[in-house]
Design an enzyme around this catalytic site. Structure first.
Site, mmCIF file in Angstrom:
data_model
loop_
_atom_site.group_PDB
_atom_site.id
_atom_site.type_symbol
_atom_site.label_atom_id
_atom_site.label_comp_id
_atom_site.label_asym_id
_atom_site.label_seq_id
_atom_site.Cartn_x
_atom_site.Cartn_y
_atom_site.Cartn_z
ATOM 1 N N ASP A 1 3.967 3.629 1.977
ATOM 2 C CA ASP A 1 2.985 4.718 2.076
ATOM 3 C C ASP A 1 3.515 5.931 2.831
ATOM 4 O OD1 ASP A 1 1.497 2.877 0.783
ATOM 5 O OD2 ASP A 1 0.180 2.400 2.465
ATOM 6 N N GLU B 1 3.841 -8.534 2.972
ATOM 7 C CA GLU B 1 4.605 -8.701 4.240
ATOM 8 C C GLU B 1 4.313 -10.042 4.902
ATOM 9 O OE1 GLU B 1 2.761 -6.002 3.432
ATOM 10 O OE2 GLU B 1 4.504 -4.886 2.735
ATOM 11 N N ASP C 1 2.125 -6.231 -4.100
ATOM 12 C CA ASP C 1 1.986 -5.363 -2.920
ATOM 13 C C ASP C 1 1.514 -6.220 -1.738
ATOM 14 O OD1 ASP C 1 1.673 -3.043 -1.398
ATOM 15 O OD2 ASP C 1 -0.275 -2.543 -2.275
HETATM 16 C C1 NOJ Z 1 -0.840 -0.275 -0.218
HETATM 17 C C2 NOJ Z 1 0.257 0.264 -1.053
HETATM 18 O O1 NOJ Z 1 1.334 0.668 -0.241
HETATM 19 C C3 NOJ Z 1 -0.252 1.410 -1.897
HETATM 20 O O2 NOJ Z 1 0.784 1.896 -2.703
HETATM 21 C C4 NOJ Z 1 -1.418 0.941 -2.744
HETATM 22 O O3 NOJ Z 1 -1.934 2.027 -3.468
HETATM 23 C C5 NOJ Z 1 -2.504 0.364 -1.842
HETATM 24 N N1 NOJ Z 1 -1.957 -0.707 -1.069
HETATM 25 C C6 NOJ Z 1 -3.699 -0.163 -2.641
HETATM 26 O O4 NOJ Z 1 -3.313 -1.199 -3.451
#
Ligand code: NOJ
Length: 943
Positions: A603, A528, A525
């Protein structure tokens, strides 16, 4: 100490949520290079009669390679002070009907260029293909000159013929400089049609004013006045590359994910922001915008009846794409603008969009065939708190008789977010936890992000080994992310691989992964990369990477380099085991990411509009060659009401990657939480996903071979019908013939399903066979009443589906389960279908350990032809039977069903209206068979 970190983290999370504004991210106007190019384009449009391009090709420089289809030459740019600059150009023809144009800047290789920073490589960045392409430059599938592929020099132009029957032509005119692609004699695409070609050549700040033409402005060329990027050094000054492309007689263009927008890309002429490709952490993104998102694939597909094209802009820097559908509504004009890099573009041409995907896959690679488990259901939330929580959730799935394959752990599992550690009180015995999951046929995914907390062994080691991202003064860059102060591993640095391998390896010395079994996979994650206080939520563009390249040049490829490094480590870790295929979910991605990871759309929110937009977003990803794609089921932020949650599951079962996820502040919402009727409805949706796994896995196989999208927009199958080109709330499941229209609005009691042709369709709502059929005289809407229970879907006549209908805990336990075959006959009493089977986990299929089954049916019977790579795998399926065959729309009365595989037997069947059901035909899936209908008599006079 711990409390203070907790406080810092919570404060960051709150500030992030509160800080969300559109204005964190630059618009085109706030981005010097974009504003300058848009201005340039506008000026040309306004002064078309007097404008004269500065660029022309010098015919005396043209050279043709003796063997390979490559032509080189020199483009000359005439500067206002009458000096010139050279831009070497290369045009090549590659396998898959694709033509590549590459233009570099000679002056940037001059020794001792007067640049602001001695630490930066002065050349234009040309390594994007290293990340995007599946093969290295030397192994690219260049074609040789042949009778089909030839080049002719004429007075003012060069004409290259290519294609299997020389049906395509590329005409390069020298001045005005144009590249025109034709099919036969029809112009299909023109590069530089509007003269927007602009390669901002190197100049010092002092000579700049003499180098600017009347058509240019000098906005933000040597500094940046945007609020967050003021400190950007811009050591090389202006260096953008831009070019326009006119798609002739194409009204629809698609792709260039990731944007939370409709599939048919919109006109951006009157918008302040063109589509932006710049990977950013854009939590709570807004639907229906052209804003940048987590991933970027600069690949566009244009389609019209009989012809499709692909445009691959091979550039990983911050980029914008303007689309003009209004100045001449017959054509679609696009303008591509990147902050820097060489100009590198590939143009694909073919009869169908499938062909474009196939040929794009020849260059960037196709999706890796995933492990079967990863096509099952994934249960995630931020966070499952401890081992007990994990195992309880695991057993609640069994208690509620719901299938699922994978449980996920978000950042809280790690001790103070120090990746490669477990929080010792909450996860004292992860090996035992994994074993228990394994015992029930399930897997675990843990998150490992590229930001590494300062001050523990991993950050110490990567700093010592000099494999961190550096700031503009070449010191390890320090920024803030979940763990607080962090450093970033530079996965553009080849030395990072060995270190990453060490961290992931299975060995007693590896405290984190070492003792764990092979049912643990990864989530990459924030790659970017996301930096909480960084400009536009990411790292400064003047940061430095391996090779002294600025971050500016590689930004959109960083996420790919990170998950690809993880992938290589997992390949090594899993090598000796049965489950050899890695599974990685990535948030940031680029062209080529499909080879090693799945993506999800970040998100989103628990609102209907996010459920709705998820469909076009995932279709765009499929069009752009990244089919293993999903969205957070239920919505990440906020709490979905039960109806929304239920409809999201019913939609999510069609996401190629199917995972529920939720923010740490949300209430628990596992599928049993809403209670009945919702829980039962969700259970049925989950069971349908699992029943259709053979169809889905076969679609992934086809995607891995040919680049075929796993979910397909309607225009892929019905290109002759102009009405389908804008439909993006309905889709096909691969080549299966299943047409799906999810319910995505509140309180819906009926649904309009668009029927794209005049073929016969069988109602298959929620995967249940009914006697209802639909056949329209002309394409149009079929309206259907629906209840909460209903998942609208139809089978197109002519298709054969293979299902596994026995409910199980997880996909792993379904391997030896029997198949049900659904034969949906078309008007001519024909149908065909395909099934692919392998062990679902190893690379054995590369050595032939698989079977392919080709089904066909007609009035006389049904046939299965099995091709097997190796006997040993086929034999492992010896006990896998076909338990039922349902034939839909059989027009005659059958007296006898003769079944032959090892020997001929008489089958048991019943007739239910026009459906014929053959029970327990005693057929195995692993060998060819035939079923013959005898005594068939017409029952429908009109037939
Ligand atoms: C951002 C991610 O998009 C989300 O899915 C994740 O729960 C949080 N980071 C925490 O890791």
């Amino acid at each position: 100490m711990k409390w203070s970190w907790l406080f810092v983290n919570v404060a960051f999370m709150i500030s992030l949520v509160l800080a969300y504004h559109r204005d964190v991210y630059k618009t085109c106007d706030e981005s010097g290079f974009c504003k300058r190019n848009r201005y340039f384009a506008q000026k040309i449009k306004e002064n078309r009669e007097i404008f004269k391009s500065q660029y022309s090709l010098d015919p005396d420089t043209i050279q043709k390679d003796a063997k390979v289809a490559i032509v080189t030459g020199n483009i000359v740019k005439l500067l206002p002070d009458s000096s010139t600059r050279n831009f070497p150009v290369e045009i090549s023809i590659l396998k898959g009907n694709n033509i590549r144009l590459k233009v570099d800047e000679e002056y940037r290789s001059t020794p001792n260029l007067p640049i602001k920073s001695k630490l930066v490589t002065p050349k234009r960045y040309d390594e994007t293909p290293k990340w995007a392409f599946k093969a290295s430059g030397t192994e690219l599938p260049y074609l040789e000159w042949s009778p089909n592929i030839s080049v002719v020099e004429q007075n003012d132009r060069l004409v290259v013929k290519y294609g299997d029957d020389s049906q395509y032509k590329a005409e390069l005119t020298y001045s005005p400089l144009r590249l025109t692609i034709l099919c036969g004699d029809e112009v299909q695409l023109i590069l530089n049609d509007q003269d927007f070609l602009n390669i901002e050549h190197f100049r010092s700040e002092s000579e700049n004013k003499d180098h600017l033409s009347d058509f240019e402005i000098d906005d933000n060329m040597f500094h940046d006045d945007f609020r967050d990027t003021k400190s950007d050094l811009l050591p090389l000054g202006p260096e953008s590359v831009a070019l326009d492309f006119t798609f002739n007689n194409f009204q629809h263009v698609y792709g260039i994910p990731e944007h939370a927008d409709h599939l048919d890309l919109r006109d951006t002429t009157y918008e302040s922001v063109p589509y932006r490709l710049f990977n950013v952490d854009i939590f709570e993104y807004e639907p229906e915008t052209t804003m940048p998102m987590y991933g970027s694939i600069p690949f566009m597909v244009a389609s019209k009846p009989g012809l499709s094209m692909g445009l691959f802009w091979i550039n990983g820097a911050d980029s914008f794409v303007d689309i003009d559908k209004t100045s001449d509504p017959k054509h679609t004009k696009t303008h591509w603008i990147s902050e820097n890099g060489v100009l590198d573009v590939m143009i694909f041409i073919g009869e169908t969009p499938d062909e474009i995907n196939k040929n794009y896959g020849l260059i960037t690679g196709n999706v890796a065939l995933p492990q079967l488990f990863s096509l099952g259901y994934h249960q995630c939330r931020w966070n499952y708190n401890d081992e007990q929580d994990v195992l309880e959730i695991n057993s609640l799935f069994d208690k509620h008789q719901m299938p699922y394959d994978t449980l996920w752990l978000d950042i809280e599992y790690a001790d103070a977010k120090k990746y490669f550690t477990w929080q010792p009180q909450k996860f004292p015995d992860p090996a035992a936890m994994l074993k228990e999951l394994d015992h029930t046929g399930r897997n675990l995914v843990v998150i490992i992000d590229p930001h590494i907390k300062k001050g523990y062994f991993v950050s110490d080691e990567i700093i010592n080994q000099k494999i961190t991202i550096k700031d503009s003064s070449n010191q390890t860059y320090v920024g803030k992310c979940w763990p607080g102060e962090s450093v970033w591993i530079d996965t553009h640095n080849p030395s990072s691989q060995a270190y990453w391998d060490l961290r992931h390896q299975k060995s007693v010395d590896n405290e984190f992964f070492g003792k764990l079994s092979t049912n643990i996979y990864l989530w990459n994650d924030m790659n970017e990369p996301s930096v909480f206080e960084g400009p536009e939520t990411t790292t400064p563009k003047d940061n430095l990477h391996y090779g002294n390249w600025e971050h500016r040049s590689i930004h959109n490829t960083f996420g790919l380099s990170y998950h690809e490094t993880t992938h290589k480590s997992l390949i090594k870790r899993l090598a000796g085991s049965e489950r050899q295929r890695p599974f990685i979910l990535t948030r940031s991605y680029f062209a080529g990411s499909q080879r090693t990871a799945a993506m999800w759309s970040g998100d989103n929110m628990a609102k209907w509009e996010y459920l709705q937009i998820s469909i076009p977003m995932l279709l765009a990803s499929n069009v752009a060659g990244m089919p293993f794609a999903g969205s957070d089921v239920g919505g990440f932020f906020d709490n979905p009401l039960p109806e929304l949650l239920t409809r999201w599951y019913q939609t999510g079962i069609w996401y190629p990657f199917f995972r529920a996820h939720a923010h740490i502040d949300t209430k628990r919402r596992e599928p049993w939480v809403p209670g009945d009727p919702y829980t039962s409805v969700i259970r049925k949706a989950l069971q349908l996903r699992y029943a259709l796994l053979p169809v889905l896995y076969s679609s992934f196989y086809q995607a891995s071979q040919n680049g075929t999208p796993v979910i397909k927009p309607l225009f892929y199958e019905n290109s002759e019908n102009m009405d389908v080109y804008t439909i993006d709330d309905e889709f096909w499941l691969g080549n299966s013939g299943l047409l799906i229209k999810p319910i995505t609005s509140e309180g819906q009691s009926s649904i309009d399903i668009y029927i794209p042709d005049t073929k016969k369709y069988y109602d298959y709502t929620s995967g249940i066979i009914s006697k209802e059929t639909v056949q329209l005289k002309r394409p149009g809407v079929y309206n259907k009443k629906v209840t909460l229970d209903d998942i609208p879907m139809l089978i197109r006549g002519g298709s054969i589906l293979t299902q596994k209908n026995r409910p199980r805990r997880s996909s792993r336990l379904m391997k030896q389960d029997p198949y049900t075959i659904v034969v949906a006959l078309d008007d001519n009493t024909h149908a065909s279908g395909f099934l692919y089977v392998d062990d679902g986990e190893s690379f054995g299929y590369e050595k032939g350990e698989y079977i392919e089954v080709y089904f066909s049916a007609d009035e006389q019977g049904i046939h299965a032809v099995v091709t097997r790579g190796s006997d040993s795998f086929a034999e492992s399926l010896q006990k896998v039977q076909i338990e039922k065959i349902v034939v839909l729309g059989y027009p005659k009365v059958v007296e006898q069903v003769l079944v032959s595989q090892d020997e001929e037997t008489v089958g048991v069947f019943e007739i239910d209206g026009s459906n014929l059901v053959i029970r327990k035909p005693r057929l195995r899936i692993n060998e060819s068979w035939d079923i013959n209908f005898s005594g068939a008599e017409n029952i429908h006079d009109e037939l």
